[in-house]
Scaffold this active site. Structure first.
Site, mmCIF file in Angstrom:
data_model
loop_
_atom_site.group_PDB
_atom_site.id
_atom_site.type_symbol
_atom_site.label_atom_id
_atom_site.label_comp_id
_atom_site.label_asym_id
_atom_site.label_seq_id
_atom_site.Cartn_x
_atom_site.Cartn_y
_atom_site.Cartn_z
ATOM 1 N N LYS A 221 -2.786 6.597 1.072
ATOM 2 C CA LYS A 221 -2.647 7.058 2.464
ATOM 3 C C LYS A 221 -1.683 8.239 2.531
ATOM 4 O O LYS A 221 -0.525 8.083 2.876
ATOM 5 C CB LYS A 221 -2.159 5.882 3.325
ATOM 6 N N ARG B 69 0.830 -1.203 0.000
ATOM 7 C CA ARG B 69 0.000 0.000 0.000
ATOM 8 C C ARG B 69 0.865 1.253 0.000
ATOM 9 O O ARG B 69 0.563 2.234 -0.680
ATOM 10 C CB ARG B 69 -0.949 -0.010 1.204
HETATM 11 C C1 LIG Z 1 -5.329 3.903 7.308
HETATM 12 C C2 LIG Z 1 -6.724 4.203 6.935
HETATM 13 C C3 LIG Z 1 -7.764 3.252 7.115
HETATM 14 C C4 LIG Z 1 -7.559 1.932 7.791
HETATM 15 O O1 LIG Z 1 -6.671 1.072 7.160
HETATM 16 P P1 LIG Z 1 -6.098 -0.184 7.922
HETATM 17 O O2 LIG Z 1 -5.131 -0.788 6.978
HETATM 18 O O3 LIG Z 1 -7.231 -1.096 8.201
HETATM 19 O O4 LIG Z 1 -5.478 0.316 9.180
HETATM 20 C C5 LIG Z 1 -9.027 3.597 6.675
HETATM 21 N N1 LIG Z 1 -9.291 4.797 6.120
HETATM 22 C C6 LIG Z 1 -8.332 5.732 5.964
HETATM 23 C C7 LIG Z 1 -8.677 7.041 5.362
HETATM 24 C C8 LIG Z 1 -7.020 5.462 6.361
HETATM 25 O O5 LIG Z 1 -6.073 6.404 6.204
#
Ligand SMILES: *Cc1c(COP(=O)(O)O)cnc(C)c1O
Length: 340
Positions: free
Chosen positions: A185, A83
């Site tokens: 992210k 990711r």
């Molecule tokens: C990090 C994040 C999540 C959750 O992702 P995980 O991999 O399950 O921790 C969900 N939504 C947003 C906007 C994020 O930045």
């Protein structure tokens, strides 16, 4: 350095604590250096860095969990590596190879081994990898140099008094555009969410719910977590949208729902005006694993799912199975756990 006693692990929140060190690696002249562990959580960069002006930065979040027999589990760390590579790609930063990413995380957990909370408190070591554009640059373009770092901090269980439902409000604001960066992210999405997050908090909600930015008719995200719901005939439903960050927790829950709980799984539109089709709902992400949703308020409508005070049986099973896998009490699917 402040030493944590057993008693402290019960009261850890989600805060920065002193640690034994963090990892840092520099990218210059087209390649990453070896990387090393440093003591202080400070970095020296040019104030002209793109990370500071143009939001050229991305991050990850994952946890290390202590098992009953004292070992340390990392959960689906290869998924975080992938990711982050995708995030880097989308905002023109060099990718961190999976091997380097995992090695850096292992180094950080090793030097901070004593800070991985003991089994039985729901606490864990939160790990925060990040990549930032650095170096002297003025024009709007990709940075000349980069830093890849990994920080950590011991954190407590999200629900101190045990899993319990919380309420959310739908915001009219958007955190991302339909063809923007919602699926990666990056800090920019978070900057865009701070205002509506505070509005929701001040109105007494846990956080806000974002609708799809194109039509504002479908649920997109729950604060910085993904949304899921359970239908009356035991189908696990989660929204389909190009502006949702693909949560690894959600991906894991989809597998758990299908393979461990024998449920159907659907990725499809979830209309805010059609919540009656669901018997339970929740938000999911690394921080809390699952946050059961008691009620959603949307304009003048209030929608209660299972209950505002009690957790639904399917949500509880999903939570118990997922956290059981985290802490090594339930057998994980092949490749999910990396043990240190
Ligand atoms: C990090 C994040 C999540 C959750 O992702 P995980 O991999 O399950 O921790 C969900 N939504 C947003 C906007 C994020 O930045």
């Amino acid at each position: 350095m402040e030493v944590l006693r057993l008693e402290d692990y019960k009261n850890l929140g989600f805060n920065v604590r002193d640690t034994f060190g963090n990892y840092i690696s520099y990218y210059k002249d087209g390649k990453w250096d070896e990387g090393k562990i440093q003591k202080e959580d400070t970095i020296t960069i040019s104030a002209f860095s793109t990370a500071l002006h143009y939001g050229q930065q991305a991050f990850e979040g994952l946890k290390a969990y202590r098992t009953k027999d004292g070992k340390i589990n990392l959960f689906r760390v290869d998924e975080n590596a992938k990711r982050l590579q995708n995030s880097c790609d989308q905002i023109l930063m060099p990718k961190v190879p999976t091997e380097k990413f995992i090695d850096a995380i292992k180094q950080v957990v090793k030097v901070n081994e004593e800070l991985v909370p003991p089994y039985g408190y729901g606490a864990s070591l939160y790990i925060r990898p990040y990549v930032i554009g650095v170096g002297r640059n003025l024009g709007v373009k990709a940075a000349p140099e980069y830093i890849f770092g990994v920080l950590c901090s011991p954190v407590g269980s999200y629900f101190k008094g045990g899993l319990s439902p919380v309420n959310f409000v739908v915001t009219d604001r958007d955190r991302a555009a339909p063809n923007g960066t919602g699926q990666v992210k990056v800090g920019g999405n978070y900057a865009a969410s701070l205002y509506s997050h505070r509005q929701a908090k001040e109105a007494g909600y846990a956080d806000c719910i974002y609708l799809d930015p194109l039509t504002h008719t479908k649920i997109d995200e729950v604060g910085a977590a993904n949304f899921f719901a359970v239908t009356k005939d035991m189908t696990f439903v989660t929204p389909s949208s190009s502006s949702i960050l693909p949560s690894i927790t959600k991906k894991s829950l989809m597998h758990i729902a299908k393979e461990y709980l024998n449920m159907n799984v659907e990725v499809r539109d979830v209309y805010i005006n059609n919540l009656d089709e669901f018997s339970e709902a929740g938000a999911c992400g690394t921080a809390a694993a699952i946050t059961p949703i008691g009620r959603i308020d949307y304009h003048n409508q209030q929608h209660v799912f299972y209950s505002e005070t009690e957790v639904g049986p399917v949500t509880r099973k999903l939570y118990d199975t997922l956290t059981g896998i985290y802490f090594g009490d339930i057998k994980a699917p092949e490749g999910w756990i990396t043990q240190l």
